[in-house]
Design a protein around this motif. Structure first.
Motif, PDB file in Angstrom:
ATOM      1  N   GLU A  79      60.922  55.116 112.012  1.00 10.65           N
ATOM      2  CA  GLU A  79      61.242  56.189 111.164  1.00 10.65           C
ATOM      3  C   GLU A  79      61.798  57.460 111.892  1.00 10.65           C
ATOM      4  O   GLU A  79      62.749  58.047 111.670  1.00 10.65           O
ATOM      5  CB  GLU A  79      60.243  56.827 110.154  1.00 10.65           C
ATOM      6  CG  GLU A  79      60.193  55.734 109.054  1.00 10.65           C
ATOM      7  CD  GLU A  79      59.120  55.918 108.267  1.00 10.65           C
ATOM      8  OE1 GLU A  79      58.023  56.534 108.593  1.00 10.65           O
ATOM      9  OE2 GLU A  79      59.315  55.284 106.899  1.00 10.65           O
ATOM     10  N   ASP A  80      60.832  58.070 112.880  1.00  7.06           N
ATOM     11  CA  ASP A  80      61.400  58.923 113.578  1.00  7.06           C
ATOM     12  C   ASP A  80      61.161  59.158 115.089  1.00  7.06           C
ATOM     13  O   ASP A  80      61.096  60.242 115.785  1.00  7.06           O
ATOM     14  CB  ASP A  80      60.537  60.287 113.202  1.00  7.06           C
ATOM     15  CG  ASP A  80      59.246  60.268 113.224  1.00  7.06           C
ATOM     16  OD1 ASP A  80      58.512  59.414 113.872  1.00  7.06           O
ATOM     17  OD2 ASP A  80      58.336  61.123 112.994  1.00  7.06           O
ATOM     18  N   GLY A  81      61.154  57.769 115.614  1.00  7.64           N
ATOM     19  CA  GLY A  81      60.870  57.653 117.242  1.00  7.64           C
ATOM     20  C   GLY A  81      59.598  58.215 117.714  1.00  7.64           C
ATOM     21  O   GLY A  81      59.676  58.368 118.983  1.00  7.64           O
ATOM     22  N   SER A  82      58.578  58.834 116.770  1.00  7.36           N
ATOM     23  CA  SER A  82      57.384  59.345 117.563  1.00  7.36           C
ATOM     24  C   SER A  82      56.248  58.131 117.530  1.00  7.36           C
ATOM     25  O   SER A  82      56.227  57.338 116.751  1.00  7.36           O
ATOM     26  CB  SER A  82      56.909  60.373 116.819  1.00  7.36           C
ATOM     27  OG  SER A  82      56.448  59.842 115.420  1.00  7.36           O
ATOM     28  N   LEU A  83      55.576  58.265 118.585  1.00  5.08           N
ATOM     29  CA  LEU A  83      54.417  57.279 118.912  1.00  5.08           C
ATOM     30  C   LEU A  83      53.227  58.257 119.681  1.00  5.08           C
ATOM     31  O   LEU A  83      53.549  59.157 120.313  1.00  5.08           O
ATOM     32  CB  LEU A  83      54.839  56.146 119.545  1.00  5.08           C
ATOM     33  CG  LEU A  83      55.497  56.429 121.121  1.00  5.08           C
ATOM     34  CD1 LEU A  83      54.280  56.221 122.051  1.00  5.08           C
ATOM     35  CD2 LEU A  83      56.415  55.366 121.392  1.00  5.08           C
ATOM     36  N   ARG A  84      52.166  57.512 119.606  1.00  3.54           N
ATOM     37  CA  ARG A  84      50.978  58.087 120.428  1.00  3.54           C
ATOM     38  C   ARG A  84      50.539  57.036 121.349  1.00  3.54           C
ATOM     39  O   ARG A  84      50.320  55.776 120.697  1.00  3.54           O
ATOM     40  CB  ARG A  84      49.824  58.622 119.331  1.00  3.54           C
ATOM     41  CG  ARG A  84      50.363  59.996 118.844  1.00  3.54           C
ATOM     42  CD  ARG A  84      48.876  60.719 118.530  1.00  3.54           C
ATOM     43  NE  ARG A  84      49.200  62.005 118.118  1.00  3.54           N
ATOM     44  CZ  ARG A  84      49.494  62.443 116.756  1.00  3.54           C
ATOM     45  NH1 ARG A  84      49.899  61.212 115.822  1.00  3.54           N
ATOM     46  NH2 ARG A  84      49.844  63.518 116.290  1.00  3.54           N
ATOM     47  N   ARG A  85      50.194  57.039 122.635  1.00  5.85           N
ATOM     48  CA  ARG A  85      49.193  56.157 123.321  1.00  5.85           C
ATOM     49  C   ARG A  85      48.032  55.892 122.690  1.00  5.85           C
ATOM     50  O   ARG A  85      47.496  56.644 122.142  1.00  5.85           O
ATOM     51  CB  ARG A  85      49.347  56.378 124.749  1.00  5.85           C
ATOM     52  CG  ARG A  85      50.753  56.404 125.401  1.00  5.85           C
ATOM     53  CD  ARG A  85      50.368  56.940 126.832  1.00  5.85           C
ATOM     54  NE  ARG A  85      51.667  56.888 127.806  1.00  5.85           N
ATOM     55  CZ  ARG A  85      51.803  57.268 129.044  1.00  5.85           C
ATOM     56  NH1 ARG A  85      50.852  57.498 129.407  1.00  5.85           N
ATOM     57  NH2 ARG A  85      52.971  57.249 129.493  1.00  5.85           N
ATOM     58  N   VAL A  86      47.462  54.822 122.970  1.00  2.00           N
ATOM     59  CA  VAL A  86      45.812  54.338 122.503  1.00  2.00           C
ATOM     60  C   VAL A  86      44.974  55.465 123.136  1.00  2.00           C
ATOM     61  O   VAL A  86      45.047  55.651 124.473  1.00  2.00           O
ATOM     62  CB  VAL A  86      45.551  53.044 122.892  1.00  2.00           C
ATOM     63  CG1 VAL A  86      44.164  52.861 122.276  1.00  2.00           C
ATOM     64  CG2 VAL A  86      46.340  52.010 122.362  1.00  2.00           C
ATOM     65  N   GLY A  87      44.179  56.295 122.479  1.00  2.00           N
ATOM     66  CA  GLY A  87      43.339  57.257 122.967  1.00  2.00           C
ATOM     67  C   GLY A  87      43.903  58.587 123.528  1.00  2.00           C
ATOM     68  O   GLY A  87      43.503  59.291 124.055  1.00  2.00           O
ATOM     69  N   CYS A  88      45.121  58.840 123.029  1.00  2.10           N
ATOM     70  CA  CYS A  88      45.940  60.031 123.395  1.00  2.10           C
ATOM     71  C   CYS A  88      46.343  60.825 122.064  1.00  2.10           C
ATOM     72  O   CYS A  88      46.694  60.052 121.419  1.00  2.10           O
ATOM     73  CB  CYS A  88      46.820  59.878 124.527  1.00  2.10           C
ATOM     74  SG  CYS A  88      48.108  61.137 124.905  1.00  2.10           S
ATOM     75  N   HIS A  89      46.064  62.125 122.028  1.00  2.00           N
ATOM     76  CA  HIS A  89      46.632  63.030 120.873  1.00  2.00           C
ATOM     77  C   HIS A  89      48.290  63.205 121.084  1.00  2.00           C
ATOM     78  O   HIS A  89      48.685  63.759 120.020  1.00  2.00           O
ATOM     79  CB  HIS A  89      45.811  64.097 120.838  1.00  2.00           C
ATOM     80  CG  HIS A  89      44.299  63.711 120.684  1.00  2.00           C
ATOM     81  ND1 HIS A  89      43.977  62.971 119.566  1.00  2.00           N
ATOM     82  CD2 HIS A  89      43.133  64.188 121.328  1.00  2.00           C
ATOM     83  CE1 HIS A  89      42.539  62.914 119.842  1.00  2.00           C
ATOM     84  NE2 HIS A  89      42.277  63.712 120.819  1.00  2.00           N
ATOM     85  N   ARG A  90      48.709  63.216 122.309  1.00  3.83           N
ATOM     86  CA  ARG A  90      50.068  63.613 122.415  1.00  3.83           C
ATOM     87  C   ARG A  90      51.145  62.873 121.919  1.00  3.83           C
ATOM     88  O   ARG A  90      51.034  61.426 122.009  1.00  3.83           O
ATOM     89  CB  ARG A  90      50.282  63.831 124.027  1.00  3.83           C
ATOM     90  CG  ARG A  90      51.866  64.742 124.195  1.00  3.83           C
ATOM     91  CD  ARG A  90      51.663  65.451 125.256  1.00  3.83           C
ATOM     92  NE  ARG A  90      51.119  64.454 126.605  1.00  3.83           N
ATOM     93  CZ  ARG A  90      51.998  64.053 127.477  1.00  3.83           C
ATOM     94  NH1 ARG A  90      53.374  64.265 127.225  1.00  3.83           N
ATOM     95  NH2 ARG A  90      51.763  63.535 128.534  1.00  3.83           N
ATOM     96  N   GLN A  91      51.892  63.526 121.080  1.00 10.95           N
ATOM     97  CA  GLN A  91      52.797  62.862 120.271  1.00 10.95           C
ATOM     98  C   GLN A  91      54.090  62.603 121.257  1.00 10.95           C
ATOM     99  O   GLN A  91      54.667  63.606 121.933  1.00 10.95           O
ATOM    100  CB  GLN A  91      53.294  63.372 119.114  1.00 10.95           C
ATOM    101  CG  GLN A  91      54.287  62.669 118.339  1.00 10.95           C
ATOM    102  CD  GLN A  91      54.284  63.269 116.970  1.00 10.95           C
ATOM    103  OE1 GLN A  91      53.290  62.979 116.158  1.00 10.95           O
ATOM    104  NE2 GLN A  91      55.363  63.796 116.629  1.00 10.95           N
ATOM    105  N   ARG A  92      54.719  61.407 121.453  1.00  3.90           N
ATOM    106  CA  ARG A  92      55.681  61.280 122.398  1.00  3.90           C
ATOM    107  C   ARG A  92      57.040  60.833 121.397  1.00  3.90           C
ATOM    108  O   ARG A  92      56.641  60.253 120.540  1.00  3.90           O
ATOM    109  CB  ARG A  92      55.629  60.170 123.438  1.00  3.90           C
ATOM    110  CG  ARG A  92      54.508  60.537 124.427  1.00  3.90           C
ATOM    111  CD  ARG A  92      53.930  59.243 125.323  1.00  3.90           C
ATOM    112  NE  ARG A  92      52.793  59.710 125.605  1.00  3.90           N
ATOM    113  CZ  ARG A  92      52.755  60.041 126.922  1.00  3.90           C
ATOM    114  NH1 ARG A  92      53.520  60.212 127.506  1.00  3.90           N
ATOM    115  NH2 ARG A  92      51.301  60.434 127.489  1.00  3.90           N
ATOM    116  N   LYS A  93      58.192  61.026 122.033  1.00  6.95           N
ATOM    117  CA  LYS A  93      59.361  60.810 121.152  1.00  6.95           C
ATOM    118  C   LYS A  93      60.123  59.863 121.870  1.00  6.95           C
ATOM    119  O   LYS A  93      60.269  59.961 123.424  1.00  6.95           O
ATOM    120  CB  LYS A  93      60.282  62.083 120.797  1.00  6.95           C
ATOM    121  CG  LYS A  93      59.797  62.855 119.867  1.00  6.95           C
ATOM    122  CD  LYS A  93      60.338  62.454 118.466  1.00  6.95           C
ATOM    123  CE  LYS A  93      60.060  63.484 117.416  1.00  6.95           C
ATOM    124  NZ  LYS A  93      60.267  63.035 116.178  1.00  6.95           N
TER     125      LYS A  93
END
Ligand SMILES: Nc1ncnc2c1ncn2[C@@H]1O[C@H](COP(=O)(O)OP(=O)(O)OP(=O)(O)O)[C@@H](O)[C@H]1O
Length: 480
Positions: free
Chosen positions: A263-277
């Motif tokens: 939908e918007d290219g965003s994801l988070r690694r397992v165990g991480c709060h930071r959102q990446r695009k």
């Protein structure tokens, strides 16, 4: 061509200089966030990705150098330029040693700031590219050419041309071995991102508990065994294509996460709060009927519609008129010749394992052939006998089991044999090998993999067993 905007984080407690730098860079078209202290910067870096950070060295509380150290320790992917009022060689050197890529003295001309940020961003992209290339080299095989001229394959080729230039997801459906991965590669090669990474992942080949970390990456310490942070395949494929094979096997629990990336290219690694695009084109493949999986509640309907924007139905080899001959000519090494009877036998067979099976049969024949001449003797019994046995139909062949496997399975079960002293080692081996082959539906490459032996060794074993079965089978009709 205008430069791509820089995603910039400015951290400086001096409001005036920070605001004027931020305004200037924003006016130049860059995407700027400015904050007045390191703590705010760290919480932002937890949630968002940036290309470049410009950190003031002297700030109350956590200094710019300490912030740089935290960035380094947390493995945050950003290039840092240090900014100081009293620039000395020593402070510059210590900042560079800690991983800063550049150093600017205050007050710095705004034009200089932009120039240095461009240089830092270039370095950031090169590092990323380097990481991607390393990962991709170990994951991709050279693309195979799509061989075949049948009208059904020509329609597929036309579709590939049409869907390739869009950045939309594509769903490729077809039986196993029909070339879904080859089609995915052809789409990528005809796309605008042909030079960008092409990364593949097979959901069926990964243990369920590893799929999430493989696709989305993980943070160090996020689960037992996560000894270092690891980018997921989406990040590795950023800018290019991710081919998700056997998408029907994607655990239901992970489907919303995939939907989000779509939908918007965003994801988070397992165990991480930071959102990446990320910007990744998804090509998915399946040999299951996904609509049925949706109806049965195994696959989310919203995800199905997202990935099924453009779909390609790959016909099985038996529906590609004339292509068996073309594939034989392509895959048979030049030094070999195949006689007419063997060729027409291959043409008459319905190929339940499709092109993969045909390639295996050709490979096997080249090993067995005398004097580089392939004859019926070099083809597997089930192919030679196909159509000759009573009641042998295409449908029978499609659900076929290796003929000697049928004999073996009737005789004894390996579990019953284990621990018993009544069987010779060879007998146990024969029953085990043939049972695995049956489970793999006659796919010898798969069976060899499961058995942990080379395909050639499997062929040699089968030939030996075949001889034994021929010699001792009391009911010859069982051997077809
Ligand atoms: N039209 C084709 N021309 C040449 N080679 C092909 C063609 N189609 C498939 N192949 C080859 O056949 C083998 C199987 O193809 P591929 O892995 O793409 O099939 P698949 O449909 O993805 O199978 P699976 O569903 O089991 O993953 C590969 O070695 C591939 O290079």
């Amino acid at each position: 061509m205008p430069e791509k905007p820089i995603k910039l984080l400015l951290v400086d407690d001096e409001e005036d200089s920070r605001r004027s730098s931020a305004k200037w860079m924003a006016r130049k078209g860059h995407d700027v966030v400015d904050v007045s202290n390191a703590a705010e910067a760290l919480s932002l870096l937890e949630r968002e990705s940036f290309d470049v950070g410009v950190f003031d060295m002297n700030m109350p509380g956590m200094s710019g150098l300490e912030l740089l150290q935290r960035v380094h320790e947390d493995n945050i992917d950003i290039e840092v330029i240090m900014l100081t009022g009293q620039g000395t060689v020593e402070t510059a050197v210590s900042a560079m040693k800690m991983g800063a890529c550049d150093f600017l003295s205050k007050p710095c001309a705004l034009g200089d700031l932009e120039h240095h940020c461009f240089r830092a961003r270039e370095r950031h992209e090169l590092k990323k590219e380097n990481k991607q290339l390393k990962a991709v080299i170990s994951r991709t095989r050279p693309a195979a050419k799509l061989i075949g001229e049948s009208s059904s394959l020509r329609s597929v080729a036309k579709l590939i041309e049409k869907v390739a230039p869009t950045h939309k997801p594509v769903l490729i459906q077809g039986e196993s071995g029909t070339g879904k991965e080859v089609v995915a590669q052809a789409i990528q090669q005809a796309s605008r991102v042909a030079d960008a990474p092409f990364v593949t992942v097979n959901c069926a080949a990964l243990p369920e508990n590893l799929v999430e970390s493989e696709l989305f990456g993980h943070q160090k310490g996020s689960f037992t065994g996560a000894t270092a942070e690891k980018p997921g395949l989406f990040e590795i494929a950023d800018g290019g294509t991710l081919f998700i094979d056997e998408i029907g096997e994607l655990p239901l629990s992970l489907q919303p996460k995939l939907l989000r990336v779509l939908e918007d290219g965003s994801l988070r690694r397992v165990g991480c709060h930071r959102q990446r695009k990320v910007k990744v084109r998804i090509i998915a493949a399946t040999n299951r009927d996904l609509q049925t999986e949706v109806d049965n509640g195994n696959f989310r309907e919203d995800l199905f519609y997202r990935i099924n924007v453009l779909s390609i139905e790959l016909p099985p080899l038996r529906q590609r008129e004339g292509d068996v001959n073309r594939l034989i000519d392509h895959f048979l090494p030049r030094s070999f010749h195949i006689d007419d009877t063997a060729r027409s036998t291959l043409n008459a067979y319905p190929w339940p394992g499709n092109i993969r099976q045909l390639i295996n049969v050709i490979e096997r024949a080249t090993i067995l052939a005398d004097e580089f001449e392939i004859t019926l003797d070099d083809l597997p019994a089930e192919i030679v006998d196909y159509g000759h046995g009573p009641g042998n139909t295409r449908e029978d062949a499609i659900g076929t089991v290796h003929p000697i496997a049928a004999v073996a399975v009737e005789s004894a079960h390996p579990h019953d044999m284990l621990g018993s002293c009544n069987y010779k080692l060879d007998e146990v081996a024969r029953v085990h090998v043939l049972e695995v082959l049956e489970k793999e539906k006659g796919n010898k490459a798969g069976a060899a993999r499961k058995l942990g032996i080379h395909r050639r060794k499997l062929y040699r074993l089968l030939d030996r067993f075949n001889g034994e079965v021929d010699a001792d089978a009391s009911e010859p009709e069982a051997i077809v």
